[in-house]
Design a protein around this motif. Structure first.
Motif, PDB file in Angstrom:
ATOM      1  N   LEU A  77      15.666  33.576  29.691  1.00 47.14           N
ATOM      2  CA  LEU A  77      14.817  33.799  30.872  1.00 47.14           C
ATOM      3  C   LEU A  77      15.182  35.156  31.495  1.00 47.14           C
ATOM      4  CD1 LEU A  77      14.937  30.125  32.207  1.00 47.14           C
ATOM      5  CD2 LEU A  77      13.101  31.238  30.922  1.00 47.14           C
ATOM      6  N   GLU A  78      15.601  35.144  32.764  1.00 49.96           N
ATOM      7  CA  GLU A  78      15.892  36.406  33.448  1.00 49.96           C
ATOM      8  C   GLU A  78      17.330  36.848  33.181  1.00 49.96           C
ATOM      9  OE1 GLU A  78      13.791  37.758  36.438  1.00 49.96           O
ATOM     10  OE2 GLU A  78      12.456  36.947  34.892  1.00 49.96           O
ATOM     11  N   TYR A  79      17.538  38.124  33.014  1.00 49.69           N
ATOM     12  CA  TYR A  79      18.912  38.626  32.885  1.00 49.69           C
ATOM     13  C   TYR A  79      18.949  40.077  33.319  1.00 49.69           C
ATOM     14  CZ  TYR A  79      16.695  40.209  28.622  1.00 49.69           C
ATOM     15  OH  TYR A  79      15.812  40.767  27.736  1.00 49.69           O
ATOM     16  N   LYS A  80      20.181  40.546  33.666  1.00 49.28           N
ATOM     17  CA  LYS A  80      20.338  41.949  34.052  1.00 49.28           C
ATOM     18  C   LYS A  80      20.823  42.738  32.849  1.00 49.28           C
ATOM     19  CE  LYS A  80      21.256  41.378  38.939  1.00 49.28           C
ATOM     20  NZ  LYS A  80      22.300  40.598  39.592  1.00 49.28           N
ATOM     21  N   LYS A  81      20.539  44.023  32.834  1.00 54.76           N
ATOM     22  CA  LYS A  81      21.023  44.855  31.733  1.00 54.76           C
ATOM     23  C   LYS A  81      21.504  46.199  32.263  1.00 54.76           C
ATOM     24  CE  LYS A  81      16.274  45.897  30.429  1.00 54.76           C
ATOM     25  NZ  LYS A  81      15.208  45.742  29.450  1.00 54.76           N
ATOM     26  N   GLY A  82      22.027  47.023  31.366  1.00 59.76           N
ATOM     27  CA  GLY A  82      22.543  48.328  31.781  1.00 59.76           C
ATOM     28  C   GLY A  82      24.059  48.352  31.932  1.00 59.76           C
ATOM     29  N   TYR A  83      24.757  47.288  31.479  1.00 62.32           N
ATOM     30  CA  TYR A  83      26.215  47.229  31.615  1.00 62.32           C
ATOM     31  C   TYR A  83      26.902  47.879  30.419  1.00 62.32           C
ATOM     32  CZ  TYR A  83      25.170  43.795  35.215  1.00 62.32           C
ATOM     33  OH  TYR A  83      24.682  43.176  36.333  1.00 62.32           O
ATOM     34  N   GLU A  84      27.982  48.629  30.720  1.00 59.82           N
ATOM     35  CA  GLU A  84      28.708  49.310  29.640  1.00 59.82           C
ATOM     36  C   GLU A  84      29.401  48.298  28.715  1.00 59.82           C
ATOM     37  OE1 GLU A  84      31.319  52.448  30.923  1.00 59.82           O
ATOM     38  OE2 GLU A  84      31.918  52.910  28.858  1.00 59.82           O
ATOM     39  N   ILE A  85      29.406  48.608  27.438  1.00 56.06           N
ATOM     40  CA  ILE A  85      30.020  47.737  26.431  1.00 56.06           C
ATOM     41  C   ILE A  85      31.325  48.381  25.955  1.00 56.06           C
ATOM     42  CG2 ILE A  85      29.711  46.741  24.114  1.00 56.06           C
ATOM     43  CD1 ILE A  85      26.627  46.888  24.711  1.00 56.06           C
TER      44      ILE A  85
ATOM     45  N   LYS B 230      26.894  56.639  27.341  1.00 56.86           N
ATOM     46  CA  LYS B 230      27.688  55.417  27.118  1.00 56.86           C
ATOM     47  C   LYS B 230      26.798  54.320  26.555  1.00 56.86           C
ATOM     48  CE  LYS B 230      31.430  56.248  30.187  1.00 56.86           C
ATOM     49  NZ  LYS B 230      31.356  56.882  31.514  1.00 56.86           N
ATOM     50  N   VAL B 231      27.382  53.457  25.722  1.00 48.36           N
ATOM     51  CA  VAL B 231      26.620  52.350  25.147  1.00 48.36           C
ATOM     52  C   VAL B 231      26.538  51.221  26.161  1.00 48.36           C
ATOM     53  CG1 VAL B 231      26.509  50.658  23.271  1.00 48.36           C
ATOM     54  CG2 VAL B 231      27.344  52.969  22.809  1.00 48.36           C
ATOM     55  N   VAL B 232      25.306  50.834  26.515  1.00 50.28           N
ATOM     56  CA  VAL B 232      25.117  49.788  27.542  1.00 50.28           C
ATOM     57  C   VAL B 232      24.197  48.685  27.019  1.00 50.28           C
ATOM     58  CG1 VAL B 232      25.478  51.389  29.466  1.00 50.28           C
ATOM     59  CG2 VAL B 232      23.154  51.013  28.605  1.00 50.28           C
TER      60      VAL B 232
ATOM     61  N   THR C  91      34.953  37.998  18.864  1.00 45.46           N
ATOM     62  CA  THR C  91      34.132  37.997  20.094  1.00 45.46           C
ATOM     63  C   THR C  91      34.983  38.421  21.292  1.00 45.46           C
ATOM     64  OG1 THR C  91      34.563  35.656  20.608  1.00 45.46           O
ATOM     65  CG2 THR C  91      32.561  36.143  19.326  1.00 45.46           C
ATOM     66  N   GLU C  92      36.307  38.237  21.185  1.00 47.45           N
ATOM     67  CA  GLU C  92      37.183  38.611  22.308  1.00 47.45           C
ATOM     68  C   GLU C  92      37.424  40.115  22.368  1.00 47.45           C
ATOM     69  OE1 GLU C  92      40.690  36.214  21.893  1.00 47.45           O
ATOM     70  OE2 GLU C  92      39.465  34.383  21.808  1.00 47.45           O
ATOM     71  N   TRP C  93      37.154  40.811  21.278  1.00 44.25           N
ATOM     72  CA  TRP C  93      37.386  42.263  21.263  1.00 44.25           C
ATOM     73  C   TRP C  93      36.355  43.011  22.114  1.00 44.25           C
ATOM     74  CZ3 TRP C  93      37.626  42.876  15.183  1.00 44.25           C
ATOM     75  CH2 TRP C  93      38.728  42.163  14.701  1.00 44.25           C
ATOM     76  N   VAL C  94      35.181  42.410  22.273  1.00 42.78           N
ATOM     77  CA  VAL C  94      34.085  43.113  22.962  1.00 42.78           C
ATOM     78  C   VAL C  94      33.911  42.556  24.367  1.00 42.78           C
ATOM     79  CG1 VAL C  94      31.756  44.000  22.600  1.00 42.78           C
ATOM     80  CG2 VAL C  94      32.893  42.743  20.777  1.00 42.78           C
ATOM     81  N   THR C  95      33.758  43.434  25.347  1.00 38.50           N
ATOM     82  CA  THR C  95      33.508  42.952  26.711  1.00 38.50           C
ATOM     83  C   THR C  95      32.368  43.742  27.352  1.00 38.50           C
ATOM     84  OG1 THR C  95      35.197  44.455  27.560  1.00 38.50           O
ATOM     85  CG2 THR C  95      35.891  42.189  27.156  1.00 38.50           C
ATOM     86  N   PHE C  96      31.615  43.040  28.171  1.00 41.34           N
ATOM     87  CA  PHE C  96      30.635  43.679  29.058  1.00 41.34           C
ATOM     88  C   PHE C  96      30.315  42.676  30.166  1.00 41.34           C
ATOM     89  CE2 PHE C  96      28.269  41.932  25.403  1.00 41.34           C
ATOM     90  CZ  PHE C  96      27.314  41.119  26.010  1.00 41.34           C
TER      91      PHE C  96
END
Ligand code: AMP
Ligand code: GLY
Length: 426
Positions: A340-348, A374-376, A403-408
């Motif tokens: 459904l709804e989500y926000k985007k534009g966060y750095e990875i 930057k990759v977002v 999956t723990e190596w990546v954060t955003f």
């Protein structure tokens, strides 16, 4: 040679990565691509439905082969447009992509050629559909005829729900003209398996099986999504299932399309349900699955360029399609709130930990470079964390570790991708 891939999801990243492994290829372009794809291909700012611009690009850059990953351009006839210009392209023509583009077409085809599928009726009038439902058994399944991002299927437990579903699809036009015609079909139970195949018009070669996880929440709860993760091979795709499908489904579909004057070249994706009465076709897609491509292609031994060329040239019978005797698991990292709804534009953060040489892949789906380079995050499904292992248990452990190596910010994932692996081992 120079290759152009059309699409921008995790599937196209996996396709570009696999093409990059071929020593026949000097240069890969991807239109429009995403931030991750730019590690293996040059991204071109042309959308998948801008056929004229894509043709011009292919001509200007002397592209030797174009590979179309997505359903919309295939159903829209991109292959016909390329062929008319004398350009080499991998994928079904419009008159064959209808296998995915119209559920009414695919159901009628299966009925006519005795390919096992759920019983169904097709309706172009909401009134007739409602009249039919009054005598039907529940649960029952309502499907919009056309493309609806995998969301045009309603499973209705009661008459009231089904009547409301008809309104939603046919009168409120929730999926636009895709709902002008609907298919109402028998509800089936069983495990689902995805089987991808290469087809050259006559010959079909099956890839290793996969199992998707379509629902958003753990325990297969919540809304249907494009797919939250999957694994390959499926332990439920036994030799017995394979024999049945080879006898009644795979070649039968290819022959049926040929007999209808719609020879299919490209990838047919068989969505199967293993019912108590045997395998049944849930749906066909005219392309690689997403995320099925992410777990199947890393296991494929062949140079994919050879296979694409054989499909185009009608020489697939000469190809010995082979897969590693290992396993692969993909866990999708999504934006919280998807579908459904989500926000985007966060750095990875953390992408540098992945190395395909070690059997870890970070396939990008919804990502982009922001103004600072930057990759977002840029979509609902953001990344496909994918890992190989000697078997499914090891591959799953590797994928979840990664999956723990990546954060955003807003990172969301299911924690039970591959839980049926344990059931299979019991
Ligand atoms: P489709 O897009 O046709 O594959 O449908 C999406 C999902 O709806 C499938 O993956 C199944 O989980 C479910 N589904 C579709 N058709 C049926 C059916 N006849 N019986 C039970 N579930 C179904
Ligand atoms: N993962 C299902 C699809 O690609 O349609």
């Amino acid at each position: 040679m120079k290759v152009l891939v059309v699409g921008s999801g995790g599937r196209e990243h996996a396709i570009c990565w696999k093409i990059s492994q071929s020593d026949k290829v000097d240069k890969i372009y991807c239109a429009p691509g995403n931030a991750g794809i730019s590690q293996v291909a040059e991204c071109v700012d042309i959308k998948a439905m801008e056929f004229d611009k894509l043709v011009q690009f292919a001509k200007d850059n002397a592209i030797d082969l174009t590979v179309v990953g997505m359903d919309d351009p295939l159903v829209g006839g991109i292959v016909d447009v390329f062929e008319k210009e004398g350009l080499r392209v991998f994928g079904p023509r419009k008159n064959a992509a209808i296998l995915e583009g119209s559920k009414a077409f695919s159901k009628d085809l299966m009925k006519k050629y005795n390919i096992p599928t759920a019983a169904y009726e097709t309706f172009t009038s909401a009134e007739d559909a409602k009249e039919y439902l009054k005598t039907a058994e529940f649960p029952i399944v309502l499907k919009a005829d056309g493309l609806a991002l995998g969301k045009g299927v309603l499973i209705c437990g009661t008459l009231e729900e089904a009547l409301a579903g008809v309104d939603e699809l046919m009168l409120d036009k929730k999926f636009g003209t895709a709902g002008d015609t609907i298919v109402i079909e028998e509800f089936m139970t069983g495990r689902e398996v995805s089987v991808l195949s290469f087809v050259d018009g006559n010959t079909i070669k099956i890839m290793s099986s996969a199992q998707d996880h379509k629902r958003a929440l753990d325990g297969d709860q919540g809304l249907n999504t494009g797919g939250m993760g999957n694994f390959s091979p499926s332990p439920f795709y036994t030799e017995e299932v394979d024999d049945f499908c080879k006898k009644y489904i795979y070649q039968a579909t290819v022959d049926a399309m040929k007999a209808e004057g719609r020879p299919f070249k490209g990838v047919i994706f068989f969505g199967l349900m293993l019912t108590p009465k045997g395998p049944r076709v849930l749906e066909y897609n005219a392309r690689f699955g997403d995320p099925e491509a992410q777990v199947v292609l890393p296991r494929m031994k062949n140079d994919i360029i050879d296979v694409f060329e054989a499909c185009i040239d009608g020489t697939l019978d000469k190809v010995d399609l082979q897969f590693e005797d290992n396993a692969c698991v993909c866990v999708v990292l999504a934006s919280d709130g998807y579908p459904l709804e989500y926000k985007k534009g966060y750095e990875i953060f953390g992408q540098e930990r992945f190395n395909d040489k070690d059997g870890y892949y970070l396939f990008h789906a919804g990502t982009k470079f922001n103004e600072e380079g930057k990759v977002v995050t840029n979509g609902g499904r953001v990344l496909g964390v994918t890992a190989l292992g000697k078997d499914l248990v090891e591959a799953r452990a590797n994928a979840y570790k990664a999956t723990e190596w990546v954060t955003f910010a807003n990172k969301y994932m299911r924690h039970d991708i591959g839980r049926s692996i344990d059931e299979a081992l019991k």
